[in-house]
Design an enzyme around this catalytic site. Structure first.
Site, short mmCIF file in Angstrom:
data_model
loop_
_atom_site.label_atom_id
_atom_site.label_comp_id
_atom_site.label_asym_id
_atom_site.label_seq_id
_atom_site.Cartn_x
_atom_site.Cartn_y
_atom_site.Cartn_z
N SER A 150 0.86 -1.18 0.00
CA SER A 150 0.00 0.00 0.00
C SER A 150 0.89 1.23 0.00
O SER A 150 2.05 1.17 0.41
CB SER A 150 -0.87 -0.01 1.26
OG SER A 150 -1.50 1.23 1.45
N TYR A 164 -2.06 0.02 10.70
CA TYR A 164 -2.12 -0.58 9.36
C TYR A 164 -0.89 -0.20 8.55
O TYR A 164 -0.27 -1.04 7.89
CB TYR A 164 -3.39 -0.12 8.66
CG TYR A 164 -3.48 -0.52 7.20
CD1 TYR A 164 -3.80 -1.83 6.84
CD2 TYR A 164 -3.25 0.40 6.19
CE1 TYR A 164 -3.89 -2.20 5.51
CE2 TYR A 164 -3.33 0.04 4.85
CZ TYR A 164 -3.66 -1.26 4.51
OH TYR A 164 -3.73 -1.63 3.19
#
Length: 252
Positions: A150, A164
């Site tokens: 990501s 995260y």
């Protein structure tokens, strides 16, 4: 961004045997569809057996292998089953992941169990699957591992995504280590870093301002899973010298 040292013909996906984790929805399901559309044979790994069984029935040559990827032994066994049913493995796409949004100490905080879940699936499961698949890949055709990270693996966009982001920073770190470790064995490791993707990541969140903010953000700048799937196809069909590929959405 792609990096290559010299030109070489693209790699075909025809009859390539590819394992895709997180294949029950989102990026994983879209990737399975994109790969089979180009002639690959795909093993679908995910926890939700009903979804991957239904998807496998739609895709020529696909097989469904239900597994809880946070169960180390179960994940390892699933990789061996997938390789047995496909007759080997040529590539692995680690697309499984989970995102629990919220700060550590502020309003609507995440919990220690949620922190552990993110690291267990986003990092440890990736390592377990890759290690179990490594021997098959070495014997495969144009072998490759694609790890879906990501843009949060390169930054911390806001406090609600800090843990995260930490897990995705770890994905980048272990990917670089795996790249150095597996390159001498002829296995390429690539890291894909999309921005916001419309994968239903907030569906399980409690209603509230945080969920509303992420829902609005996904609607405004989120990529469709198929766009990321096409990028994964690009990685797997690129010349072997291509070592990294990054895809971002407009995020202002």
């Amino acid at each position: 961004m792609t990096t290559a040292t010299s030109p070489r013909a693209d790699q075909s996906l025809s009859a390539r045997r590819i394992l895709v984790t997180g294949a029950s929805a989102g990026i994983g399901a879209a990737t399975a569809r994109a790969l089979t559309a180009r002639g690959a044979r795909v093993a679908l790994l995910a926890r939700r057996a009903d979804r991957i069984t239904a998807l496998a029935a739609e895709l020529p040559g696909a097989v469904a292998v239900p597994a809880d990827l946070t169960d180390d032994d179960g994940a390892t066994a699933a990789v061996h089953t997938a390789a047995d049913r496909l007759g080997g493995l040529d590539a692995v796409v680690n697309a499984a992941g989970v995102f629990h949004g919220g700060p550590v100490v502020g309003d609507e905080p995440t919990t220690p169990d949620q922190w552990r879940q993110m690291f267990a699936l986003n990092v440890v499961a990736l390592l377990v699957v890759t290690r179990a698949a490594a021997g098959y890949l070495e014997a495969g055709t144009a072998p490759a591992v694609v790890n879906v990270s990501s843009m949060s693996g390169r930054r911390v966009p806001n406090p609600a995504g800090a843990v995260y982001a930490a897990s995705k920073h770890a994905v980048h770190a272990v990917s670089e280590g795996l790249r150095a470790e597996l390159a001498p064995r002829g296995v390429r490791v690539a890291t894909l870093s999309p921005g916001f993707v419309r994968t239903g990541i907030v569906d399980g969140w409690e209603p509230g301002p945080l969920r509303d903010r992420y829902t609005e953000r996904l609607a405004s700048v989120g990529l469709e899973p198929g766009v990321v799937a096409d990028a994964i196809v690009h990685v797997l069909t690129s010349p072997a010298q291509v070592v990294e590929y990054a895809l971002t959405s407009v995020d202002q």
